[in-house]
Design a protein around this motif. Structure first.
Motif, mmCIF file in Angstrom:
data_model
loop_
_atom_site.group_PDB
_atom_site.id
_atom_site.type_symbol
_atom_site.label_atom_id
_atom_site.label_comp_id
_atom_site.label_asym_id
_atom_site.label_seq_id
_atom_site.Cartn_x
_atom_site.Cartn_y
_atom_site.Cartn_z
ATOM 1 N N SER A 40 0.829 -1.208 0.000
ATOM 2 C CA SER A 40 0.000 0.000 0.000
ATOM 3 C C SER A 40 0.860 1.254 0.000
ATOM 4 C CB SER A 40 -0.903 0.024 1.236
ATOM 5 O OG SER A 40 -1.785 -1.070 1.244
ATOM 6 N N GLY A 41 0.287 2.299 -0.549
ATOM 7 C CA GLY A 41 0.907 3.618 -0.527
ATOM 8 C C GLY A 41 -0.171 4.682 -0.454
ATOM 9 N N GLU A 42 0.242 5.893 -0.168
ATOM 10 C CA GLU A 42 -0.698 7.013 -0.081
ATOM 11 C C GLU A 42 -0.046 8.242 -0.691
ATOM 12 O OE1 GLU A 42 -3.140 7.890 3.588
ATOM 13 O OE2 GLU A 42 -1.816 9.640 3.631
ATOM 14 N N CYS A 43 -0.842 9.026 -1.387
ATOM 15 C CA CYS A 43 -0.323 10.274 -1.950
ATOM 16 C C CYS A 43 -1.329 11.397 -1.733
ATOM 17 C CB CYS A 43 0.004 10.125 -3.429
ATOM 18 S SG CYS A 43 -1.418 9.766 -4.495
ATOM 19 N N THR A 59 -4.776 9.077 -13.259
ATOM 20 C CA THR A 59 -3.409 8.783 -13.701
ATOM 21 C C THR A 59 -2.912 7.474 -13.100
ATOM 22 O OG1 THR A 59 -2.877 11.128 -13.983
ATOM 23 C CG2 THR A 59 -1.029 9.618 -13.703
ATOM 24 N N ILE A 60 -3.217 7.277 -11.836
ATOM 25 C CA ILE A 60 -2.802 6.035 -11.170
ATOM 26 C C ILE A 60 -3.499 4.831 -11.795
ATOM 27 C CG2 ILE A 60 -2.942 4.756 -8.992
ATOM 28 C CD1 ILE A 60 -2.582 7.524 -7.599
ATOM 29 N N GLY A 83 5.708 13.598 -8.738
ATOM 30 C CA GLY A 83 4.404 14.113 -8.347
ATOM 31 C C GLY A 83 3.641 13.090 -7.533
ATOM 32 N N ALA A 84 2.418 13.451 -7.177
ATOM 33 C CA ALA A 84 1.642 12.626 -6.257
ATOM 34 C C ALA A 84 1.337 11.247 -6.828
ATOM 35 C CB ALA A 84 0.349 13.345 -5.893
ATOM 36 N N ALA A 85 0.961 11.164 -8.098
ATOM 37 C CA ALA A 85 0.569 9.868 -8.664
ATOM 38 C C ALA A 85 1.718 8.863 -8.571
ATOM 39 C CB ALA A 85 0.113 10.046 -10.112
ATOM 40 N N LEU A 244 7.865 13.392 -0.337
ATOM 41 C CA LEU A 244 7.676 12.311 -1.299
ATOM 42 C C LEU A 244 6.655 12.664 -2.373
ATOM 43 C CD1 LEU A 244 9.354 10.862 0.844
ATOM 44 C CD2 LEU A 244 7.919 8.856 0.520
ATOM 45 N N ASP A 245 5.661 13.479 -2.034
ATOM 46 C CA ASP A 245 4.677 13.859 -3.049
ATOM 47 C C ASP A 245 5.270 14.802 -4.086
ATOM 48 O OD1 ASP A 245 2.032 12.607 -2.598
ATOM 49 O OD2 ASP A 245 2.234 13.482 -0.613
ATOM 50 N N LYS A 246 6.385 15.446 -3.779
ATOM 51 C CA LYS A 246 7.087 16.252 -4.778
ATOM 52 C C LYS A 246 8.040 15.395 -5.600
ATOM 53 C CE LYS A 246 9.060 19.308 -2.189
ATOM 54 N NZ LYS A 246 9.942 20.467 -1.905
ATOM 55 N N THR A 247 8.816 14.538 -4.939
ATOM 56 C CA THR A 247 9.816 13.749 -5.656
ATOM 57 C C THR A 247 9.187 12.641 -6.488
ATOM 58 O OG1 THR A 247 10.143 12.168 -3.853
ATOM 59 C CG2 THR A 247 11.501 14.160 -3.821
ATOM 60 N N GLY A 248 7.951 12.295 -6.162
ATOM 61 C CA GLY A 248 7.330 11.177 -6.852
ATOM 62 C C GLY A 248 7.641 9.847 -6.218
ATOM 63 N N GLY A 249 7.898 9.877 -4.906
ATOM 64 C CA GLY A 249 8.090 8.629 -4.186
ATOM 65 C C GLY A 249 9.421 8.527 -3.475
#
Length: 325
Positions: A40-43, A59-60, A83-85, A244-249
């Motif tokens: 699981s993950g969350e954004c 997008t996800i 990004g968040a996705a 993480l929501d900026k770096t994309g994870g």
């Protein structure tokens, strides 16, 4: 198999920054299942970056066929931009890989993953008296992060320091200060012992930071998202806030942290307003960080079951079951 959905968590009290107030956190929970094992993950889609929950969710979900065809975490980095996705999917992949391997996720990353760590606690933007009162109630926390970026910030700083004379303080102006007022505001921060000022000027308008005296260290947030923006920071900034929501994870966040250190930049590990499912992957960056700002669940009326425990500003992942084990 890929599953994702938008979920909402009410804010405890109010959450206000220079750009406005929020009463709920809207996040996207992502699950990737393989061989009966789920990661699981969350954004958190962020309007400041042109993201919406609905578009991010789509997008996800659009990655479903690619995942079914074998897309993995490495391939994901080239498939979606930071990004968040990508964050939601990347963190789900990390959890899935760890569970399939029967290993702690930190071992996969080659990191020492502390079970406890101090975190900042956020004081929302408000009147000087209201912020001073909120700071006094949180005086037992190891670090207070003050949301500023509006008229009256000098008065806010004075009132807060009078209310909590011993507290460690950092500032987040959320792009809310103007160039002509910056020297006065930085001096006011220095006078009350502020350790760090985060993103005082708007991203894209921060070149003047290279020409002024940094009487307090200055940290980039909105001005850098991932590795591609790091090289422009030295000279303007002294630190970088990795989210993480900026770096994309987590995958790219780890690379950002390593490169920031090589460039001589201090690191803050930060978060969006979100649950422990977002915080847990970010805690793997603790070993790189001078400041840890992972208080998202403390600002919500309720967290997810199996999340982090917080004790007087100390974040404890010992009993967390949401992610990474």
């Amino acid at each position: 198999m890929l599953r994702a959905q938008i979920e909402s968590f009410p804010v405890a009290g109010h959450f206000t920054i220079a750009r406005g107030s929020r009463t709920e956190a809207r996040v996207i929970r992502v699950e990737i299942e393989r061989d009966g094992v789920i990661g699981s993950g969350e954004c958190v889609p962020y309007a400041r970056y042109g993201e919406t929950p609905e578009a991010t969710l789509q997008t996800i979900l659009d990655q479903g066929p690619a995942l079914a065809a074998g897309l993995d975490r490495t391939g994901l980095q080239a498939t979606l931009p930071p990004g968040a996705a990508r964050n939601g999917l990347d963190c789900a992949f990390w959890a899935l890989e760890a569970r399939l391997a029967g290993r702690d996720v930190a071992a996969l990353a080659g990191l020492d993953w502390p079970r406890t760590m101090p975190t900042a606690f956020t004081i929302s933007l408000d009147t000087p008296d209201a912020m001073a009162a909120a700071a006094a109630r949180a005086a037992h926390m190891p670090l207070l992060k003050l949301k500023l970026g509006a008229a009256g910030d000098v008065e806010r700083l004075a009132a807060i320091r009078a209310a909590v004379p011993q507290a460690r303080l950092v500032i987040d102006a959320n792009e809310g200060w103007q160039v002509d007022e910056l020297p006065q505001l930085l001096r006011a921060c220095a006078e009350v012992g502020v350790e760090l000022v985060e993103q005082p000027l708007p991203a894209g308008e921060d070149e003047p930071l290279a020409r002024i005296e940094h009487v307090v260290p200055i940290c980039a947030d909105e001005s850098v998202h991932a590795r591609a923006g790091l090289e422009a920071l030295p000279g303007r900034y002294d630190a970088v806030n990795i989210k993480l929501d900026k770096t994309g994870g987590l995958t790219e966040a780890l690379e950002v942290a390593v490169r920031a250190r090589e460039l001589g930049l201090s690191v803050m590990v930060g978060c969006m307003l979100s649950t422990s499912l977002s915080m847990l992957p970010a805690t793997l960056l603790a070993g790189f960080a001078r400041w840890i700002d992972l208080d998202g669940p403390l600002l919500l009326a309720g967290d997810r079951p199996g999340g982090l425990a917080y004790h007087d500003g100390l974040l404890d992942r010992s009993a967390a079951t949401l992610w990474g084990l």
